[in-house]
Design a protein around this motif. Structure first.
Motif, mmCIF file in Angstrom:
data_model
loop_
_atom_site.group_PDB
_atom_site.id
_atom_site.type_symbol
_atom_site.label_atom_id
_atom_site.label_comp_id
_atom_site.label_asym_id
_atom_site.label_seq_id
_atom_site.Cartn_x
_atom_site.Cartn_y
_atom_site.Cartn_z
ATOM 1 N N VAL A 116 0.821 -1.214 0.000
ATOM 2 C CA VAL A 116 0.000 0.000 0.000
ATOM 3 C C VAL A 116 0.853 1.261 0.000
ATOM 4 C CG1 VAL A 116 -1.545 1.374 1.450
ATOM 5 C CG2 VAL A 116 -2.090 -1.009 0.963
ATOM 6 N N GLY A 117 1.970 1.245 0.721
ATOM 7 C CA GLY A 117 2.827 2.420 0.801
ATOM 8 C C GLY A 117 3.449 2.827 -0.516
ATOM 9 N N TYR A 118 3.383 1.959 -1.520
ATOM 10 C CA TYR A 118 3.961 2.248 -2.833
ATOM 11 C C TYR A 118 2.911 2.746 -3.830
ATOM 12 C CZ TYR A 118 8.068 -0.245 -1.118
ATOM 13 O OH TYR A 118 9.173 -0.634 -0.393
ATOM 14 N N TYR A 119 1.664 2.847 -3.394
ATOM 15 C CA TYR A 119 0.569 3.243 -4.275
ATOM 16 C C TYR A 119 -0.113 4.496 -3.753
ATOM 17 C CZ TYR A 119 0.717 -1.289 -6.692
ATOM 18 O OH TYR A 119 1.102 -2.379 -7.434
ATOM 19 N N GLY A 120 -0.823 5.180 -4.654
ATOM 20 C CA GLY A 120 -1.680 6.280 -4.240
ATOM 21 C C GLY A 120 -2.878 5.745 -3.484
ATOM 22 N N THR A 121 -3.553 6.631 -2.759
ATOM 23 C CA THR A 121 -4.663 6.223 -1.895
ATOM 24 C C THR A 121 -5.772 5.524 -2.664
ATOM 25 O OG1 THR A 121 -4.203 8.072 -0.419
ATOM 26 C CG2 THR A 121 -6.358 7.022 -0.217
#
Length: 266
Positions: A116-121
């Motif tokens: 998740v930390g590598y993607y936009g919300t």
């Protein structure tokens, strides 16, 4: 030996006179000075309430420190905010005693949440993960022996299987550091062995720094490169595994009141 810093080597994590006092006045940490090199398997031991979880959770800023400085990968993390704090947490996998999975979601979705930390919300919310990351999730599950559970719901798994899903999720972050807070406290002996072996493999094969809180002295001696002991928020022991003795470990588990009484009589 792994765990011993050379003159040229900088620590991956460095506590510099770190203290933590909670709002109710409880001292969580008291003047901690500690250096942890890249690739070490560090085990923290001590009584409940000794400060083990507090120390661990200051590294990823789940707990704020009251004074001192905390350096991770050459950067002070004390005042990080926004994207810089997210970047720090992306590099640190966290494994909890209670697994911290979304029980109604699939194993695949839980493991992919490590990205998740590598993607936009909006992409992460909608589960729009890349084909490469979906393949990485399969490989991460295979690494912990759960490749066939990809589409199972998390709440259909045993406790040990859920913890191994949590390890696969942490691996998905491509972490430099894995923090494991009492990861085997609710597991049976056979499952405990599997979980500890999984953590040790990540440490050895990928040179990930692993920091584990344990109550089991026997497991600490089997898996650690180095053991530190906390008592009443203070660092009272720090030795590489080849210098650790049973007598030392017994002393760490003495209640603070008995230690103070012994010191007063000396």
């Amino acid at each position: 030996m792994k765990g011993i810093l050379t003159m040229q080597e900088k620590p991956l994590i460095e506590f510099q006179h770190v203290s933590k006092t909670y709002d109710n006045g409880t001292i969580g940490l008291n003047d901690i000075n500690l250096s942890i090199p890249q690739g070490e398997f560090l085990v923290i031991v001590g009584l409940s309430g000794a400060g083990k979880s507090t120390l661990m959770r200051t590294i990823n800023r789940m707990h704020e420190i009251s004074s001192g400085d905390l350096i991770v990968d050459g950067e002070s993390v004390v005042h990080l905010e926004g994207k810089d704090l997210r970047r720090l947490r992306r590099s640190i996998g966290m494994i909890f005693q209670n697994f911290n999975l979304v029980k109604r979601a699939s194993v695949q979705r839980n493991v992919l949440s490590g990205r998740v930390g590598y993607y936009g919300t909006w992409k992460s919310t909608l589960g729009l993960f890349s084909k490469a990351d979906k393949q990485k999730a399969i490989e991460a599950l295979q690494r912990v022996g759960l490749g066939e559970k990809l589409y199972s719901r998390a709440d259909e798994l045993s406790g040990g299987q859920q913890q191994r899903v949590a390890i696969a999720r942490a691996f998905m972050q491509d972490p430099k550091i894995i923090l494991a807070d009492e990861p085997i406290a609710s597991l049976d002996p056979l499952t405990t062995e599997s979980v500890m072996n999984d953590l040790k493999r990540l440490n050895q094969e990928f040179h990930i720094t692993v920091i584990v809180n344990l109550h089991s002295v026997s497991l600490a001696r089997r898996f650690a490169d180095r053991i530190i002991g906390l008592r009443g928020g203070e660092l009272v022991y720090d030795e590489p595994i080849d210098k650790v003795t049973e007598k030392d470990l017994d002393a760490i588990y003495q209640p603070v009141s008995l230690v103070k009484e012994s010191e007063a009589q000396a």
